[in-house]
Design a protein around this motif. Structure first.
Motif, PDB file in Angstrom:
ATOM      1  N   TRP A  65       0.828  -1.209   0.000  1.00  0.00           N
ATOM      2  CA  TRP A  65       0.000   0.000   0.000  1.00  0.00           C
ATOM      3  C   TRP A  65       0.858   1.252   0.000  1.00  0.00           C
ATOM      4  CZ3 TRP A  65      -4.486   1.566  -1.346  1.00  0.00           C
ATOM      5  CH2 TRP A  65      -4.971   2.792  -0.897  1.00  0.00           C
ATOM      6  N   ARG A  66       0.766   1.994  -1.088  1.00  0.00           N
ATOM      7  CA  ARG A  66       1.477   3.266  -1.257  1.00  0.00           C
ATOM      8  C   ARG A  66       2.972   3.182  -0.951  1.00  0.00           C
ATOM      9  NH1 ARG A  66      -2.665   8.095  -1.064  1.00  0.00           N
ATOM     10  NH2 ARG A  66      -4.366   6.921  -1.965  1.00  0.00           N
ATOM     11  N   MET A  67       3.539   2.035  -1.217  1.00  0.00           N
ATOM     12  CA  MET A  67       4.958   1.791  -0.945  1.00  0.00           C
ATOM     13  C   MET A  67       5.850   2.616  -1.872  1.00  0.00           C
ATOM     14  SD  MET A  67       6.639  -1.910  -1.109  1.00  0.00           S
ATOM     15  CE  MET A  67       8.282  -2.255  -0.611  1.00  0.00           C
ATOM     16  N   ASP A  68       5.563   2.582  -3.132  1.00  0.00           N
ATOM     17  CA  ASP A  68       6.330   3.292  -4.156  1.00  0.00           C
ATOM     18  C   ASP A  68       5.342   3.781  -5.212  1.00  0.00           C
ATOM     19  OD1 ASP A  68       9.003   2.794  -3.281  1.00  0.00           O
ATOM     20  OD2 ASP A  68       8.912   0.768  -4.105  1.00  0.00           O
ATOM     21  N   SER A  69       5.856   4.507  -6.176  1.00  0.00           N
ATOM     22  CA  SER A  69       5.013   4.805  -7.332  1.00  0.00           C
ATOM     23  C   SER A  69       4.760   3.482  -8.054  1.00  0.00           C
ATOM     24  CB  SER A  69       5.710   5.785  -8.266  1.00  0.00           C
ATOM     25  OG  SER A  69       6.803   5.165  -8.914  1.00  0.00           O
ATOM     26  N   GLN A  70       3.706   3.427  -8.835  1.00  0.00           N
ATOM     27  CA  GLN A  70       3.419   2.194  -9.560  1.00  0.00           C
ATOM     28  C   GLN A  70       4.578   1.819 -10.477  1.00  0.00           C
ATOM     29  OE1 GLN A  70      -0.438   3.063 -11.331  1.00  0.00           O
ATOM     30  NE2 GLN A  70      -1.397   1.687  -9.866  1.00  0.00           N
ATOM     31  N   HIS A  71       5.180   2.801 -11.104  1.00  0.00           N
ATOM     32  CA  HIS A  71       6.304   2.537 -12.005  1.00  0.00           C
ATOM     33  C   HIS A  71       7.477   1.935 -11.231  1.00  0.00           C
ATOM     34  CE1 HIS A  71       9.916   3.462 -14.403  1.00  0.00           C
ATOM     35  NE2 HIS A  71       9.115   3.111 -15.410  1.00  0.00           N
ATOM     36  N   ALA A  72       7.813   2.525 -10.093  1.00  0.00           N
ATOM     37  CA  ALA A  72       8.935   2.027  -9.298  1.00  0.00           C
ATOM     38  C   ALA A  72       8.645   0.621  -8.772  1.00  0.00           C
ATOM     39  CB  ALA A  72       9.214   2.983  -8.134  1.00  0.00           C
ATOM     40  N   LEU A  73       7.416   0.374  -8.348  1.00  0.00           N
ATOM     41  CA  LEU A  73       7.048  -0.950  -7.851  1.00  0.00           C
ATOM     42  C   LEU A  73       7.143  -1.989  -8.966  1.00  0.00           C
ATOM     43  CD1 LEU A  73       6.068  -2.709  -5.544  1.00  0.00           C
ATOM     44  CD2 LEU A  73       3.727  -2.060  -6.137  1.00  0.00           C
ATOM     45  N   LEU A  74       6.634  -1.655 -10.141  1.00  0.00           N
ATOM     46  CA  LEU A  74       6.727  -2.562 -11.278  1.00  0.00           C
ATOM     47  C   LEU A  74       8.183  -2.846 -11.627  1.00  0.00           C
ATOM     48  CD1 LEU A  74       5.520  -4.192 -13.593  1.00  0.00           C
ATOM     49  CD2 LEU A  74       5.387  -2.074 -14.919  1.00  0.00           C
ATOM     50  N   GLN A  75       9.013  -1.824 -11.615  1.00  0.00           N
ATOM     51  CA  GLN A  75      10.433  -2.018 -11.927  1.00  0.00           C
ATOM     52  C   GLN A  75      11.093  -2.935 -10.902  1.00  0.00           C
ATOM     53  OE1 GLN A  75      11.841  -0.801 -14.881  1.00  0.00           O
ATOM     54  NE2 GLN A  75      13.248  -2.396 -14.237  1.00  0.00           N
ATOM     55  N   ARG A  76      10.753  -2.760  -9.621  1.00  0.00           N
ATOM     56  CA  ARG A  76      11.312  -3.640  -8.577  1.00  0.00           C
ATOM     57  C   ARG A  76      10.884  -5.081  -8.799  1.00  0.00           C
ATOM     58  NH1 ARG A  76      10.224  -1.320  -2.751  1.00  0.00           N
ATOM     59  NH2 ARG A  76      11.090  -3.344  -2.280  1.00  0.00           N
ATOM     60  N   MET A  77       9.633  -5.284  -9.188  1.00  0.00           N
ATOM     61  CA  MET A  77       9.144  -6.637  -9.440  1.00  0.00           C
ATOM     62  C   MET A  77       9.886  -7.267 -10.612  1.00  0.00           C
ATOM     63  SD  MET A  77       5.066  -6.143  -9.030  1.00  0.00           S
ATOM     64  CE  MET A  77       4.276  -5.956  -7.454  1.00  0.00           C
ATOM     65  N   LEU A  78      10.069  -6.487 -11.675  1.00  0.00           N
ATOM     66  CA  LEU A  78      10.801  -6.998 -12.836  1.00  0.00           C
ATOM     67  C   LEU A  78      12.247  -7.306 -12.475  1.00  0.00           C
ATOM     68  CD1 LEU A  78       9.398  -4.628 -15.593  1.00  0.00           C
ATOM     69  CD2 LEU A  78       8.885  -7.071 -15.297  1.00  0.00           C
ATOM     70  N   ASN A  79      12.878  -6.426 -11.728  1.00  0.00           N
ATOM     71  CA  ASN A  79      14.268  -6.632 -11.307  1.00  0.00           C
ATOM     72  C   ASN A  79      14.415  -7.875 -10.442  1.00  0.00           C
ATOM     73  OD1 ASN A  79      14.942  -4.289 -12.661  1.00  0.00           O
ATOM     74  ND2 ASN A  79      15.080  -3.035 -10.810  1.00  0.00           N
ATOM     75  N   ASP A  80      13.356  -8.205  -9.673  1.00  0.00           N
ATOM     76  CA  ASP A  80      13.384  -9.384  -8.807  1.00  0.00           C
ATOM     77  C   ASP A  80      13.022 -10.667  -9.551  1.00  0.00           C
ATOM     78  OD1 ASP A  80      14.176  -7.885  -6.638  1.00  0.00           O
ATOM     79  OD2 ASP A  80      12.160  -7.702  -5.800  1.00  0.00           O
ATOM     80  N   GLY A  81      12.755 -10.549 -10.866  1.00  0.00           N
ATOM     81  CA  GLY A  81      12.487 -11.729 -11.679  1.00  0.00           C
ATOM     82  C   GLY A  81      11.030 -12.190 -11.661  1.00  0.00           C
ATOM     83  N   MET A  82      10.132 -11.361 -11.208  1.00  0.00           N
ATOM     84  CA  MET A  82       8.736 -11.742 -11.186  1.00  0.00           C
ATOM     85  C   MET A  82       8.218 -11.870 -12.621  1.00  0.00           C
ATOM     86  SD  MET A  82       5.447  -9.937  -9.411  1.00  0.00           S
ATOM     87  CE  MET A  82       5.810 -10.515  -7.758  1.00  0.00           C
ATOM     88  N   GLU A  83       7.472 -12.937 -12.864  1.00  0.00           N
ATOM     89  CA  GLU A  83       6.860 -13.143 -14.159  1.00  0.00           C
ATOM     90  C   GLU A  83       5.353 -13.068 -13.976  1.00  0.00           C
ATOM     91  OE1 GLU A  83       8.218 -16.569 -16.306  1.00  0.00           O
ATOM     92  OE2 GLU A  83      10.194 -16.416 -15.400  1.00  0.00           O
ATOM     93  N   ALA A  84       4.666 -12.503 -14.961  1.00  0.00           N
ATOM     94  CA  ALA A  84       3.206 -12.366 -14.880  1.00  0.00           C
ATOM     95  C   ALA A  84       2.597 -12.816 -16.192  1.00  0.00           C
ATOM     96  CB  ALA A  84       2.821 -10.921 -14.595  1.00  0.00           C
ATOM     97  N   ILE A  85       1.419 -13.397 -16.095  1.00  0.00           N
ATOM     98  CA  ILE A  85       0.654 -13.793 -17.259  1.00  0.00           C
ATOM     99  C   ILE A  85      -0.697 -13.097 -17.153  1.00  0.00           C
ATOM    100  CG2 ILE A  85      -0.456 -15.691 -18.475  1.00  0.00           C
ATOM    101  CD1 ILE A  85       1.722 -17.517 -17.285  1.00  0.00           C
ATOM    102  N   LEU A  86      -1.045 -12.314 -18.166  1.00  0.00           N
ATOM    103  CA  LEU A  86      -2.327 -11.626 -18.190  1.00  0.00           C
ATOM    104  C   LEU A  86      -3.335 -12.520 -18.906  1.00  0.00           C
ATOM    105  CD1 LEU A  86      -1.190  -8.023 -19.132  1.00  0.00           C
ATOM    106  CD2 LEU A  86      -1.567  -8.985 -16.867  1.00  0.00           C
ATOM    107  N   VAL A  87      -4.468 -12.705 -18.286  1.00  0.00           N
ATOM    108  CA  VAL A  87      -5.521 -13.542 -18.859  1.00  0.00           C
ATOM    109  C   VAL A  87      -6.748 -12.690 -19.048  1.00  0.00           C
ATOM    110  CG1 VAL A  87      -6.955 -15.581 -18.509  1.00  0.00           C
ATOM    111  CG2 VAL A  87      -4.606 -15.552 -17.647  1.00  0.00           C
TER     112      VAL A  87
END
Length: 88
Positions: A65-87
């Motif tokens: 919750w309100r940890m970072d901007s959405q862009h920064a949070l997404l970048q952290r997830m990508l940097n950590d190797g998170m993979e997502a599948i949109l359905v």
């Protein structure tokens, strides 16, 4: 908690599905004490989850919750190797 209030509109509300699922989870696992959600910026979403938790005497955890901007949070997830599948 917030001063916004969630009021159940009808039985078909998706929040009531969450409520029923958590009731079953508590019956199967009575040691459950909290629910963690991925709420990031949506107060509407967070309030609805908090309402369900309060009704079941559970703690609502929103670590993102309100940890970072959405862009920064997404970048952290990508940097950590998170993979997502949109359905759709």
């Amino acid at each position: 908690y917030t001063f916004l209030v969630y009021e159940q509109e009808d039985e078909d509300d998706e929040v009531e599905d969450l409520y029923q699922a958590l009731v079953l989870a508590k019956q199967s696992f009575p040691e459950i004490q909290a629910v963690s959600s991925g709420a990031i910026l949506s107060t509407y979403q967070r309030v609805r989850i908090e309402n369900v938790c309060c009704r079941l005497q559970l703690t609502s955890l929103s670590y993102l919750w309100r940890m970072d901007s959405q862009h920064a949070l997404l970048q952290r997830m990508l940097n950590d190797g998170m993979e997502a599948i949109l359905v759709k």
